[in-house]
Design an enzyme around this catalytic site. Structure first.
Site, mmCIF file in Angstrom:
data_model
loop_
_atom_site.group_PDB
_atom_site.id
_atom_site.type_symbol
_atom_site.label_atom_id
_atom_site.label_comp_id
_atom_site.label_asym_id
_atom_site.label_seq_id
_atom_site.Cartn_x
_atom_site.Cartn_y
_atom_site.Cartn_z
ATOM 1 N N GLY A 109 0.783 -1.233 0.000
ATOM 2 C CA GLY A 109 0.000 0.000 0.000
ATOM 3 C C GLY A 109 0.812 1.279 0.000
ATOM 4 N N ASP A 137 -6.595 -4.673 -17.833
ATOM 5 C CA ASP A 137 -5.614 -3.696 -18.325
ATOM 6 C C ASP A 137 -5.946 -3.117 -19.695
ATOM 7 O OD1 ASP A 137 -4.134 -4.061 -16.032
ATOM 8 O OD2 ASP A 137 -2.812 -5.556 -16.910
ATOM 9 N N GLU A 171 5.088 6.356 -9.737
ATOM 10 C CA GLU A 171 3.740 6.124 -9.177
ATOM 11 C C GLU A 171 3.460 7.111 -8.059
ATOM 12 O OE1 GLU A 171 3.693 1.996 -8.022
ATOM 13 O OE2 GLU A 171 3.300 1.364 -10.073
ATOM 14 N N LEU A 212 -5.229 -7.142 -6.312
ATOM 15 C CA LEU A 212 -4.903 -8.303 -7.147
ATOM 16 C C LEU A 212 -6.106 -9.168 -7.532
ATOM 17 C CD1 LEU A 212 -1.495 -9.395 -5.564
ATOM 18 C CD2 LEU A 212 -1.920 -7.987 -7.585
ATOM 19 N N HIS A 270 -0.987 0.809 -13.466
ATOM 20 C CA HIS A 270 -0.249 -0.384 -13.882
ATOM 21 C C HIS A 270 1.221 0.006 -14.051
ATOM 22 C CE1 HIS A 270 0.215 -4.358 -15.613
ATOM 23 N NE2 HIS A 270 1.078 -3.796 -16.442
ATOM 24 N N ASN A 310 1.284 3.141 -2.542
ATOM 25 C CA ASN A 310 0.460 4.092 -3.306
ATOM 26 C C ASN A 310 -0.755 4.537 -2.507
ATOM 27 O OD1 ASN A 310 1.435 4.492 -6.246
ATOM 28 N ND2 ASN A 310 1.773 2.322 -5.831
ATOM 29 N N ILE A 318 -11.882 -7.129 -10.821
ATOM 30 C CA ILE A 318 -13.072 -6.350 -10.450
ATOM 31 C C ILE A 318 -14.302 -6.961 -11.122
ATOM 32 C CG2 ILE A 318 -14.200 -4.095 -10.824
ATOM 33 C CD1 ILE A 318 -12.210 -4.022 -8.582
#
Ligand code: GRF
Length: 193
Positions: free
Chosen positions: A14, A147, A176, A87, A106, A16, A90
């Site tokens: 985590g 993706d 990121e 991971l 990504h 990000n 969805i």
């Protein structure tokens, strides 16, 4: 901007997610309504506790259940969903409920090095093996295909001097952490401004 409640979904350390939480701390319109994490020892949990950010730790089975995710989002009036190293796939019901309101980051320049099974260090390993000189990040909408959602922004970095996965990962993580939260804020300004 009208008030917007974000959910952040993640499965890893985590870094990000923590960056995003920090970015929106005390923001005038954007708040973090929910952090949903599938890893029970993620450092993000302590981080949320310290800052009074609501979190749910869930199993992979729960994370794969459309009803579970929808209930959690409805319960806390979530407007927009941020994936930050989540991971699980969805579920389509969530995509339909939140059209163009779920985004992901990504760690490569999609469409290169994307698709099922391409996540985390595996992406950097593939980049290294392909002898790429440049890699980067892709922030994109989430749709039904892995993706493949519309790209919002990409940023690249030089990796000619990187001869191992750690070195590539460090460079990409740097991108990121610099770009994800500001891009989210920019996008929310367009959608809800
Ligand atoms: C990041 O590399 C992101 O691009 C990918 O998953 C990783 C999550 O890292 N989707 P962290 O848990 O935020 O450190």
């Amino acid at each position: 901007m009208q008030s917007v409640k974000l959910a952040i979904f993640l499965s890893g350390a985590g870094s990000n997610a923590r960056q995003i939480i920090t970015h929106f701390e005390n923001h005038h319109s954007v708040s973090i309504g929910l952090v949903l994490v599938t890893r029970e020892n993620s450092p993000v949990i302590e981080f949320c506790r310290d800052r009074n950010v609501r979190f749910i730790i869930c199993s992979n089975k729960e994370a794969d259940s459309p009803q579970f995710l929808l209930n959690a989002c409805f319960k806390f009036n979530i407007d927009f969903i941020i994936l930050a190293g989540f991971l699980r796939k969805i579920p389509i019901d969530l995509v339909r409920q939140y059209p163009q309101k779920i985004i992901n980051i990504h760690p490569s320049l999609l469409p290169k090095f994307g698709g099922p099974g391409m996540y985390g260090r595996r992406v950097h390993q593939a980049v290294l093996e392909a002898n790429e000189k440049i890699t980067g990040i892709t922030i994109h909408f989430v749709n039904e295909a892995y993706d493949k959602g519309e790209i919002i922004e990409q940023h690249s970095c030089e990796i000619s001097s990187c001869d191992n996965v750690d070195a590539i990962e460090e460079k990409v993580k740097g991108l990121e952490h610099s770009y994800y939260a500001p891009v989210i804020e920019k996008l929310l300004n367009v959608v809800y401004g």
